[in-house]
Design an enzyme around this catalytic site. Structure first.
Site, PDB file in Angstrom:
ATOM      1  N   GLU A 178       7.131   1.667   1.250  1.00  0.00           N
ATOM      2  CA  GLU A 178       6.700   3.017   1.628  1.00  0.00           C
ATOM      3  C   GLU A 178       7.620   4.105   1.094  1.00  0.00           C
ATOM      4  OE1 GLU A 178       6.222   3.377   5.859  1.00  0.00           O
ATOM      5  OE2 GLU A 178       4.874   1.655   6.016  1.00  0.00           O
ATOM      6  N   GLY A 179       8.738   3.749   0.479  1.00  0.00           N
ATOM      7  CA  GLY A 179       9.748   4.737   0.112  1.00  0.00           C
ATOM      8  C   GLY A 179      10.807   4.919   1.183  1.00  0.00           C
TER       9      GLY A 179
END
Length: 345
Positions: free
Chosen positions: A312-313
């Site tokens: 997701e970062g």
């Protein structure tokens, strides 16, 4: 996209940054990796005193046909549910984006649904890739579309004021795809670089490895590099992130890598447009075994290790304050001359 040219880092800005660092009120080199970070930021941003203040996070959402081979602990419909959760601000990446005041968007490049995903940017290229255990994941035209989506969406964030970009992804099956891609890129044994992903069992891991090995054998006589690599093996988010990284490098913007998937995307981006690598910053080391190998392949060293395996970062967002700290060091610390402090004799 192959015609895009990436500038070299600004060597003079880096030299000036080093000179400034050595005049600050501290022993030379005493802030270690933060000093190295500051020098690279100087080269990327063309300023001896880099000053990041508006981070952005872009997450590309996709589905993968390889999930038909039962390589994940979760069904494919979880992708849709997670995108909706992100769009509503309820995911881990939303919490971490809020923590650093980052602009955020999730982009649907290829989620397997015809229904609009409220709150997500609709740039769908196709409803998930095809099963690359049976044939090609995409056409070259679809790869080029996904690259362009990533390039355009990232460029828009930069034009809106973003001065650093964290890249993330969401989509069931993505560790299988990225492990397959990196095995093709590196020629390393699949057993070395394939991990548990979303939390599969030991038995499922053996099956995952077998699926990857058989798929690589299927595509063994094909040109597995750059855009053809993506066409054979996927995935849409890898292509989109690669396109985004190319845009960021072209616009002298720091690229904050997350875990395995974004790092593999960086490997592909460098294959497609040479010169992206100097703009990459490795934020953390994940527990996916392939991530260490991918970092070694790119000759990158992670800043932290928090044993993340979410994607997701999230790792990039959590590490961002180190980038902010490096900038404050360069802009706020006094020199020995300014402070009237005696230097080393």
């Amino acid at each position: 996209m192959e015609n895009i040219k990436i500038d070299h880092l600004d060597e003079q800005a880096m030299a000036n940054a080093q000179l400034h660092l050595d005049q600050l009120t501290k022993p030379v080199g005493s802030l270690g990796k933060i000093e190295e970070l500051a020098i690279q930021l100087a080269g990327v941003t063309r300023s001896a005193k880099p000053n990041l203040h508006k981070p952005a996070i872009i997450v590309f959402a996709v589905d993968h046909g390889i999930t038909a081979e039962e390589i994940s602990a979760f069904p494919q419909e979880v992708t849709i549910q997670m995108v909706v959760n992100m769009a509503n601000g309820g995911a881990a990446i939303n919490a971490f984006a809020n923590n650093i005041g980052a602009d955020f968007k999730v982009v649907d490049v290829g989620v397997n649904t015809d229904q609009p995903l409220d709150g997500a940017v609709d740039r769908k290229v196709m409803r998930g890739t095809k099963n690359y255990a049976k044939g090609n994941a995409m056409t070259l035209e679809e790869v080029e579309q996904a690259l362009q989506v990533g390039y355009e969406e990232t460029k828009m964030m930069i034009e809106a004021g973003a001065d650093s970009i964290c890249f993330g992804e969401v989509g069931i099956g993505n560790t299988t795809v990225s492990s397959t891609l990196f095995a093709a890129i590196s020629n390393l044994p699949v057993t070395h670089i394939t991990g548990y992903g979303t939390g599969i069992s030991d038995e499922q891991l053996l099956h995952k490895i077998e699926v990857i090995e058989n798929a690589l054998q299927l595509h063994a006589n094909e040109p597995l590099v750059g855009e053809p690599l993506l066409a054979h093996l996927g995935g849409l988010e890898i292509a989109a992130m690669a396109g985004g990284m190319i845009a960021a490098a072209q616009h002298h913007t720091p690229i904050l890598l997350d875990g395995l998937i974004s790092t593999v995307s960086a490997c592909v981006a460098e294959q497609i447009v040479s010169g992206v690598k100097p703009y990459l910053f490795t934020t953390h080391k994940s527990v996916e075994p392939g991530h260490v190998y991918a970092l070694n392949y790119l000759q990158l060293t992670p800043l932290i290790d928090l044993e993340f395996r979410l994607g997701e970062g999230t790792g990039a967002a959590v590490a961002y304050p180190l980038f902010s700290a490096a900038c404050h060091m360069m802009n706020d610390m006094a020199t020995f001359a300014d402070a009237g402090v005696s230097g080393k004799s």
